[in-house]
Design an enzyme around this catalytic site. Structure first.
Site, PDB file in Angstrom:
ATOM      1  N   GLN A 110      36.957 -11.200  23.407  1.00  0.00           N
ATOM      2  CA  GLN A 110      37.119 -10.498  24.695  1.00  0.00           C
ATOM      3  C   GLN A 110      37.777 -11.375  25.765  1.00  0.00           C
ATOM      4  OE1 GLN A 110      36.722  -7.362  25.569  1.00  0.00           O
ATOM      5  NE2 GLN A 110      35.782  -6.609  23.676  1.00  0.00           N
ATOM      6  N   CYS A 161      22.200   9.140  23.021  1.00  0.00           N
ATOM      7  CA  CYS A 161      21.036   9.969  23.337  1.00  0.00           C
ATOM      8  C   CYS A 161      20.874  11.027  22.262  1.00  0.00           C
ATOM      9  CB  CYS A 161      21.250  10.630  24.688  1.00  0.00           C
ATOM     10  SG  CYS A 161      19.787  11.496  25.228  1.00  0.00           S
ATOM     11  N   ASN A 193      30.895  -8.339  25.116  1.00  0.00           N
ATOM     12  CA  ASN A 193      31.780  -7.168  25.221  1.00  0.00           C
ATOM     13  C   ASN A 193      31.111  -5.958  25.872  1.00  0.00           C
ATOM     14  OD1 ASN A 193      30.465  -7.571  22.545  1.00  0.00           O
ATOM     15  ND2 ASN A 193      31.082  -5.460  22.240  1.00  0.00           N
ATOM     16  N   THR A 198      50.376 -11.404   1.629  1.00  0.00           N
ATOM     17  CA  THR A 198      51.614 -11.371   2.421  1.00  0.00           C
ATOM     18  C   THR A 198      51.273 -11.148   3.889  1.00  0.00           C
ATOM     19  OG1 THR A 198      52.787 -10.515   0.515  1.00  0.00           O
ATOM     20  CG2 THR A 198      53.856 -10.227   2.653  1.00  0.00           C
TER      21      THR A 198
HETATM   22  C1  LIG Z   1      33.283  -9.726  21.068  1.00  0.00           C
HETATM   23  C2  LIG Z   1      33.983  -9.089  19.912  1.00  0.00           C
HETATM   24  N1  LIG Z   1      34.031  -9.726  18.733  1.00  0.00           N
HETATM   25  C3  LIG Z   1      34.660  -9.219  17.681  1.00  0.00           C
HETATM   26  C4  LIG Z   1      35.276  -7.979  17.738  1.00  0.00           C
HETATM   27  C5  LIG Z   1      35.955  -7.434  16.533  1.00  0.00           C
HETATM   28  O1  LIG Z   1      37.350  -7.367  16.664  1.00  0.00           O
HETATM   29  P1  LIG Z   1      38.239  -6.463  15.667  1.00  0.00           P
HETATM   30  O2  LIG Z   1      37.722  -5.055  15.803  1.00  0.00           O
HETATM   31  O3  LIG Z   1      39.634  -6.631  16.115  1.00  0.00           O
HETATM   32  O4  LIG Z   1      38.021  -6.968  14.289  1.00  0.00           O
HETATM   33  C6  LIG Z   1      35.242  -7.255  18.939  1.00  0.00           C
HETATM   34  C7  LIG Z   1      35.855  -5.910  19.035  1.00  0.00           C
HETATM   35  O5  LIG Z   1      35.357  -5.039  19.722  1.00  0.00           O
HETATM   36  C8  LIG Z   1      34.578  -7.838  20.056  1.00  0.00           C
HETATM   37  O6  LIG Z   1      34.515  -7.200  21.238  1.00  0.00           O
END
Ligand SMILES: Cc1ncc(COP(=O)(O)O)c(C=O)c1O
Length: 379
Positions: free
Chosen positions: A178, A327, A150, A236
């Protein structure tokens, strides 16, 4: 002008998705567990959505368990592996999302598994030779490696990792948060035991996602207290979220090639523009269309004394993007991903991430703002 280039964090909901959710917020509000007509109607919505998801992945509807999003789905995959499948060894990497990284650390602290980190190179590519070496063990093993990073966009060769896992009889979990809705998946062709999804990464609602679990596997509930989701997750169901997720998936896959081409063209344009402007421009992770997620570009700009102000200044100019560095008092603290690939901490980095709604005008505006910041600070 306000330009949103942080689509890896979350995407705007598609108008068609919001529209499709409204009836379930207003009139069709039944509890799916109720046996009367209101309940049965709600149950039918959920099962239709499950079939939609399964169709896109080419798997069975029973293999889809709706969750609150990516983090929960990743947690479930890892806990099921250890608690229900008897996994004693987890192989992962140092640059996973915290939803995986922190969870495996937690499981490791419980003392029931052995944890191995596969080698990665300076672009975040997994060393497949090292992975094969780590797989040569008698212990029941789970490989947990994300499909696309990500922060730095580098893609995992899913088929190769899947083949290695099959060769050594290991389970394979891939965090596809992603990439779901951005690439086609065919689970009959590529064997993967667990996949994860968060709808808000492809213009669906927040707080809803799913875990795909291969039907041949034994499972165990993470959340106890109800028989929902075939006993895997009590509580639910998020009816309007589930309906929205299915609609978002349909929209994402309907014109996927067109979306890919549009976004890839914007990314290539930004790469070329920055390369033409800065003498000393580089990028973190892979950048080629074959090896990197087309929605993410992680720029490594030339060092500047105002590095810490870059994101803040862009935000003031209306450009929303993000960085893997924070930073504080002149020292740049890099994210675990940038540290994991040995990035140069003296260079400011900015992650731009795009969606099918991003326009060329918006990219032009963002590029100009970056150039302006550097023109002012580099003199
Ligand atoms: C690679 C990856 N895994 C897991 C997540 C977690 O997803 P969520 O915030 O919907 O639980 C993210 C969210 O940024 C992600 O980019």
């Amino acid at each position: 002008m306000r330009v949103y280039l942080d689509n890896a964090a979350t995407t705007p909901i598609a108008p068609e998705v919001a529209e499709c959710m409204i009836p379930y917020l207003l009139n069709e509000f039944g509890n799916p567990s109720s046996t009367h007509s209101f309940g049965r109607q709600a149950k039918a919505v959920i099962e239709t959505a499950r079939r939609t998801v399964a169709k896109h992945l080419n798997c069975a509807p029973a293999e889809i368990c709706f969750t609150s999003g990516g983090t929960e789905a990743d947690n479930m995959a890892l806990h099921i592996s250890v608690n229900a499948l008897g996994v004693k060894h987890i192989i992962t990497s140092a640059i996973e999302h915290h939803a995986v990284g922190h969870t495996v650390e937690y499981i490791n602290q419980q003392g029931n598994i052995r944890l191995s980190y596969v080698k990665i190179d300076s672009k975040g590519n997994v060393d497949l030779v090292d992975l094969e070496r780590l797989l040569q063990t008698e212990e029941k093993t789970l490989v947990s490696l994300m499909h696309a990073n990500n922060e730095i966009a580098t893609l995992l060769p899913l088929e190769k990792v899947s083949a290695l896992c099959q060769k050594y009889n290991a389970y394979f979990h891939s965090d596809t948060v992603q990439t779901m809705g951005h690439y086609a998946f065919d689970l009959q062709k590529t064997k993967i035991d667990f996949l994860t999804c968060a709808a808000h990464k492809f213009h669906g609602p927040k707080g809803i996602g799913f875990l795909y679990v291969n039907k041949l596997l034994k499972t165990e509930a993470l959340i106890h207290g109800g028989a929902q989701e075939r006993g895997l997750r009590g509580g639910t169901e998020n009816l309007y979220g589930i309906a929205g997720l299915a609609k978002a998936m349909d929209l994402a896959y309907e014109n996927i090639t067109e979306h890919q081409e549009h976004v890839q063209a914007l990314k290539t344009y930004m790469i070329d523009s920055f390369k033409a402007h800065f003498n000393d421009m580089s990028f973190h992770g892979e950048v080629s269309p074959e090896k990197s997620l087309y929605t993410v570009l992680n720029c490594s700009f030339p060092p500047t004394s105002k590095a810490g102000m870059l994101l803040f200044t862009l935000d003031l100019k209306g450009v929303a993007c993000s960085g893997g560095s924070a930073c504080s008092s002149g020292a740049v603290n890099m994210s675990h991903v940038l540290q994991g690939i040995g990035a140069d901490g003296s260079r400011p980095n900015v992650r731009f991430s795009f969606s099918r709604y991003t326009s060329k005008e918006e990219i032009d505006y963002a590029i100009q703002q970056v150039k302006d910041v550097f023109n002012k600070t580099l003199v």
